[in-house]
Motif scaffolding. Structure first.
Motif, PDB file in Angstrom:
ATOM      1  N   GLU A  58      -0.424 -13.009 -47.584  1.00 25.86           N
ATOM      2  CA  GLU A  58       0.706 -13.294 -48.567  1.00 25.86           C
ATOM      3  C   GLU A  58       1.678 -14.125 -48.237  1.00 25.86           C
ATOM      4  O   GLU A  58       2.328 -14.915 -48.985  1.00 25.86           O
ATOM      5  N   ASP A  59       2.330 -14.140 -46.875  1.00 27.39           N
ATOM      6  CA  ASP A  59       3.158 -14.910 -46.437  1.00 27.39           C
ATOM      7  C   ASP A  59       2.769 -16.541 -46.422  1.00 27.39           C
ATOM      8  O   ASP A  59       3.503 -17.234 -46.782  1.00 27.39           O
ATOM      9  N   VAL A  60       1.376 -16.578 -46.103  1.00 29.85           N
ATOM     10  CA  VAL A  60       0.876 -18.085 -46.273  1.00 29.85           C
ATOM     11  C   VAL A  60       1.139 -18.665 -47.576  1.00 29.85           C
ATOM     12  O   VAL A  60       1.327 -19.592 -47.690  1.00 29.85           O
ATOM     13  N   LEU A  61       0.493 -17.649 -48.628  1.00 29.88           N
ATOM     14  CA  LEU A  61       0.448 -18.276 -50.078  1.00 29.88           C
ATOM     15  C   LEU A  61       1.881 -18.420 -50.617  1.00 29.88           C
ATOM     16  O   LEU A  61       2.229 -19.350 -51.191  1.00 29.88           O
ATOM     17  N   LEU A  93      -9.550 -14.561 -49.483  1.00 27.23           N
ATOM     18  CA  LEU A  93      -9.494 -13.545 -50.363  1.00 27.23           C
ATOM     19  C   LEU A  93      -8.239 -13.305 -51.403  1.00 27.23           C
ATOM     20  O   LEU A  93      -8.397 -13.568 -52.789  1.00 27.23           O
ATOM     21  N   ASP A  94      -6.992 -13.459 -50.857  1.00 27.66           N
ATOM     22  CA  ASP A  94      -5.894 -13.317 -51.604  1.00 27.66           C
ATOM     23  C   ASP A  94      -5.675 -14.392 -52.615  1.00 27.66           C
ATOM     24  O   ASP A  94      -5.515 -14.377 -53.839  1.00 27.66           O
ATOM     25  N   ALA A  95      -6.080 -15.774 -52.041  1.00 24.52           N
ATOM     26  CA  ALA A  95      -5.991 -16.693 -53.162  1.00 24.52           C
ATOM     27  C   ALA A  95      -6.907 -16.810 -54.018  1.00 24.52           C
ATOM     28  O   ALA A  95      -6.760 -17.074 -55.580  1.00 24.52           O
ATOM     29  N   ALA A  96      -8.191 -16.198 -53.869  1.00 24.58           N
ATOM     30  CA  ALA A  96      -9.235 -16.032 -54.826  1.00 24.58           C
ATOM     31  C   ALA A  96      -9.079 -15.060 -55.980  1.00 24.58           C
ATOM     32  O   ALA A  96      -9.206 -15.530 -57.062  1.00 24.58           O
ATOM     33  N   VAL A  97      -8.622 -13.949 -55.336  1.00 26.40           N
ATOM     34  CA  VAL A  97      -8.017 -12.990 -56.511  1.00 26.40           C
ATOM     35  C   VAL A  97      -6.897 -13.718 -57.492  1.00 26.40           C
ATOM     36  O   VAL A  97      -6.972 -13.040 -58.505  1.00 26.40           O
ATOM     37  N   ARG A  98      -5.989 -14.364 -56.829  1.00 24.28           N
ATOM     38  CA  ARG A  98      -5.252 -14.844 -57.821  1.00 24.28           C
ATOM     39  C   ARG A  98      -5.483 -15.805 -58.588  1.00 24.28           C
ATOM     40  O   ARG A  98      -4.801 -16.268 -59.710  1.00 24.28           O
ATOM     41  N   GLY A  99      -6.787 -16.327 -58.641  1.00 28.13           N
ATOM     42  CA  GLY A  99      -7.449 -17.335 -59.554  1.00 28.13           C
ATOM     43  C   GLY A  99      -7.362 -18.693 -58.929  1.00 28.13           C
ATOM     44  O   GLY A  99      -7.971 -19.722 -59.691  1.00 28.13           O
ATOM     45  N   TYR A 100      -6.910 -19.078 -57.708  1.00 30.15           N
ATOM     46  CA  TYR A 100      -7.165 -20.487 -57.180  1.00 30.15           C
ATOM     47  C   TYR A 100      -8.549 -20.574 -56.791  1.00 30.15           C
ATOM     48  O   TYR A 100      -9.343 -19.893 -56.799  1.00 30.15           O
ATOM     49  N   ARG A 101      -9.074 -21.924 -56.909  1.00 32.43           N
ATOM     50  CA  ARG A 101     -10.235 -22.259 -56.419  1.00 32.43           C
ATOM     51  C   ARG A 101     -10.346 -22.459 -54.992  1.00 32.43           C
ATOM     52  O   ARG A 101      -9.434 -23.536 -54.297  1.00 32.43           O
ATOM     53  N   VAL A 102     -11.118 -21.877 -54.207  1.00 30.85           N
ATOM     54  CA  VAL A 102     -10.742 -21.621 -52.652  1.00 30.85           C
ATOM     55  C   VAL A 102     -11.994 -22.025 -51.968  1.00 30.85           C
ATOM     56  O   VAL A 102     -13.167 -21.632 -52.372  1.00 30.85           O
ATOM     57  N   VAL A 103     -12.090 -22.812 -50.803  1.00 28.66           N
ATOM     58  CA  VAL A 103     -13.350 -22.876 -50.247  1.00 28.66           C
ATOM     59  C   VAL A 103     -12.857 -22.546 -48.561  1.00 28.66           C
ATOM     60  O   VAL A 103     -11.536 -22.941 -48.144  1.00 28.66           O
ATOM     61  N   LEU A 104     -13.598 -21.943 -47.829  1.00 27.48           N
ATOM     62  CA  LEU A 104     -13.367 -21.791 -46.531  1.00 27.48           C
ATOM     63  C   LEU A 104     -14.586 -22.247 -45.692  1.00 27.48           C
ATOM     64  O   LEU A 104     -15.800 -21.710 -46.012  1.00 27.48           O
ATOM     65  N   ALA A 113       0.302 -24.613 -57.023  1.00 35.33           N
ATOM     66  CA  ALA A 113       0.947 -24.256 -58.245  1.00 35.33           C
ATOM     67  C   ALA A 113       1.230 -22.682 -58.201  1.00 35.33           C
ATOM     68  O   ALA A 113       0.489 -21.969 -57.692  1.00 35.33           O
ATOM     69  N   PRO A 114       2.231 -22.131 -58.715  1.00 41.11           N
ATOM     70  CA  PRO A 114       2.711 -20.784 -58.757  1.00 41.11           C
ATOM     71  C   PRO A 114       1.419 -19.777 -59.678  1.00 41.11           C
ATOM     72  O   PRO A 114       1.137 -20.381 -60.621  1.00 41.11           O
ATOM     73  N   ARG A 115       1.277 -18.846 -58.989  1.00 37.40           N
ATOM     74  CA  ARG A 115       0.100 -17.965 -59.791  1.00 37.40           C
ATOM     75  C   ARG A 115       0.724 -16.508 -59.695  1.00 37.40           C
ATOM     76  O   ARG A 115       1.809 -16.287 -59.147  1.00 37.40           O
ATOM     77  N   ALA A 116      -0.131 -15.619 -60.274  1.00 39.83           N
ATOM     78  CA  ALA A 116       0.468 -14.209 -60.140  1.00 39.83           C
ATOM     79  C   ALA A 116       0.543 -13.775 -58.825  1.00 39.83           C
ATOM     80  O   ALA A 116      -0.050 -14.441 -57.747  1.00 39.83           O
ATOM     81  N   ALA A 117       1.387 -12.681 -58.652  1.00 42.00           N
ATOM     82  CA  ALA A 117       1.762 -12.223 -57.184  1.00 42.00           C
ATOM     83  C   ALA A 117       0.324 -11.542 -56.729  1.00 42.00           C
ATOM     84  O   ALA A 117      -0.663 -11.163 -57.498  1.00 42.00           O
TER      85      ALA A 117
END
Length: 532
Positions: free
Chosen positions: A394-397, A43-54, A407-411
């Motif tokens: 948050e700690d993982v990302l 969820l955190d990664a998707a909200v930041r705009g990363y392309r995510v699969v689980l 690559a760095p993205r928004a917090a």
């Protein structure tokens, strides 16, 4: 993709999910494991705009994440251990969770009964410190109770020798439905999540993890998933993937998890007919005992016993059941017996093992989470607890970015991100009452509009809810519906077994697949029977 929690639910047709999984390309992040931690990361990664699969080998929250004590808490016992930082973080996250999922989590009052004169001031002072650490995020002030006040809060507490008590506040939630809400919220932000799709092997290139191979458990169809970063969030099972990674790259690893078993017994609410929970901070052997009202029943527990195996459905030990029933008899005027048990369930906690110490004593093992990056770049996260799932993500990302895997993205923006269905102001009903439409929040009208909305299978479960689970909540089996979309298996295993054929018929109609009725009936029997 919509980010509005009040929007209409996204359909979860499995064929569409698998078609997306088969598409070529490289994800920024692949998460293995669909429990609290993995879902939080996705969820955190998707909200930041990363392309995510689980991908998840079984159902979302099938393991530890559906078997918690249902408490959103700062950890009173961690305060007694002097772990102030952990308590402060958990108290902050407690408030965040209650705010983001008000239809699934709410404040709950606890009472510590005092049978010795020194207990009220001793525990009361500690809980006042608990309030101070919470600050403005506190849920209510700690109160010192006299004997009469304690009995008003806990009307069936053993009155002989009762001196008073201490009342304090923490939170309560529905763990499995919160996990499902996290999955669906991540999907609404573009992540691809697939349950019943185990990761069979990691892909390595030049000694580095470059993705994974997963397999649809229903058809055996395999998929090759390429990803810049792979996160191992498989809870107590993280060491299996770490070993596979180490063997493939020639870098042996030492186990980092020492499983601990927690047993919960569920009985009828009349053993403690109150909106207050009972909490004993120190039982005869030093453990904590809870008696917590939840969804019309009463949860008694929990144990903390070392385990050396990793069973998907661990069994309670006879001595654990005897401990819970025996300690309950010390504090309740009418003690539950084996005949009163409606359901018994066991969860394995992934406690982080010190690499240079013996893992035999779980009290000495860290309850905090650990994020580790192997030489291949495989990121492993384990430990922690439900309350701090968001901070763990948050700690993982942060670690993934720091190690150059992402690559760095928004917090992170999840601290103020309502999950699917929130807020639930339109459906005011306490979580502690028998589960109705309240847990669906703003989606309640969608459920109510489905066929069978007026056909009740059991209190708090209609035909429409089963259809909603199949159409929008990733449900594939009878167990998915009766264990995690509805919580009936955890509340009354025999009643769940009785309803299973009707649920199976509805799922067969909705999905056109075998809903695994017989395996569920065997599981329900396990939940209904006490170990001898």
């Amino acid at each position: 993709m919509t980010t509005d929690s009040a929007a209409a639910p996204l359909p979860t047709l499995r064929a569409d999910l698998l078609d997306r999984l088969a598409q070529p390309g490289t994800y920024d992040l692949a998460v293995i494991g669909g429990g609290a931690t993995g879902l939080g990361v996705a969820l955190d990664a998707a909200v930041r705009g990363y392309r995510v699969v689980l991908v998840e080998s079984h159902d979302f929250a099938k393991g530890t994440s559906s078997r918690a004590t249902k408490l959103v808490h700062g950890g009173v016992r961690y305060l007694a251990q002097g772990n102030i930082a952990l308590v402060r973080e958990a108290l902050h996250e407690r408030t965040t969770l209650l705010h983001n999922a008000p239809h699934l989590a709410q404040p709950l009052a606890f009472v510590m009964p005092s049978y010795k004169f020194w207990e009220t001031p001793f525990y009361g002072v500690g809980l006042k410190m608990y309030d101070a650490l919470a600050g403005k995020a506190g849920l209510g002030a700690t109160e010192f109770l006299g004997r009469a006040e304690a009995l008003r809060c806990l009307p069936t507490a053993r009155p002989e020798g009762l001196k008073g008590g201490v009342k304090y506040w923490d939170g309560q939630f529905d763990d499995a439905r919160l996990a499902l809400a996290l999955a669906r919220t991540a999907a609404a932000h573009g992540a691809l999540l697939v349950n019943y799709c185990p990761a069979r092997e990691l892909i390595h290139e030049a000694g580095k993890v470059a993705g994974l191979v997963c397999e649809d458990a229903e058809t055996g169809r395999r998929f090759e998933i390429r990803a810049a970063c792979v996160v191992n969030a498989t809870g107590v099972w993280v060491d299996g993937l770490r070993q596979q990674d180490g063997e493939a790259t020639g870098n042996p690893v030492r186990p980092m998890v020492a499983p601990s078993q927690g047993v919960h017994i569920v009985v009828d609410r009349d053993f403690l007919p109150s909106d207050h929970a009972l909490m004993v901070p120190k039982t005869a052997d030093g453990r904590v005992l809870f008696a917590v009202p939840w969804l019309g029943k009463l949860i008694l527990g929990t144990t903390d016993s070392p385990r050396h195996d990793l069973a998907r459905e661990p069994l309670a030990l006879p001595e654990e059941v005897a401990f819970i029933l025996g300690e309950s008899a010390r504090y309740l005027s009418r003690a539950p017996t084996a005949a009163d048990v409606r359901s018994i369930w066991v969860g394995l906690r992934p406690l982080v093992k010190p690499q240079d110490e013996d893992a035999g004593n779980t009290k000495a093992i860290s309850r905090e989470h650990t994020v580790a990056v192997g030489r291949s770049g495989l990121v492993t996260v384990t430990g922690g607890k439900w309350t701090t799932y968001r901070a763990m993500a948050e700690d993982v990302l942060q670690k993934c970015v720091a190690d150059g895997l992402l690559a760095p993205r928004a917090a992170s923006r999840t601290s103020d991100l309502p999950v699917v269905g929130a807020p639930a102001a339109a459906v005011p009903q306490r979580l502690c009452d028998a589960q109705g439409l309240h847990s669906y929040g703003t989606e309640a009208p969608v459920v109510a509009a489905l066929p069978g909305a007026g056909i009740e299978l059991a209190p708090g479960l209609t035909e429409a809810m089963v259809r909603f689970a199949a159409r929008h909540e990733y449900a594939r089996t009878v167990e998915d519906v009766l264990a995690r979309r509805s919580r009936l298996l955890f509340l009354d295993a025999r009643q769940a077994a009785a309803l299973a054929p009707a649920v199976a018929a509805l799922l067969r109609e909705e999905l056109g697949i075998d809903p695994q009725l017989q395996p569920f009936l065997a599981l329900a029997q396990q939940y209904a029977e006490l170990p001898l």
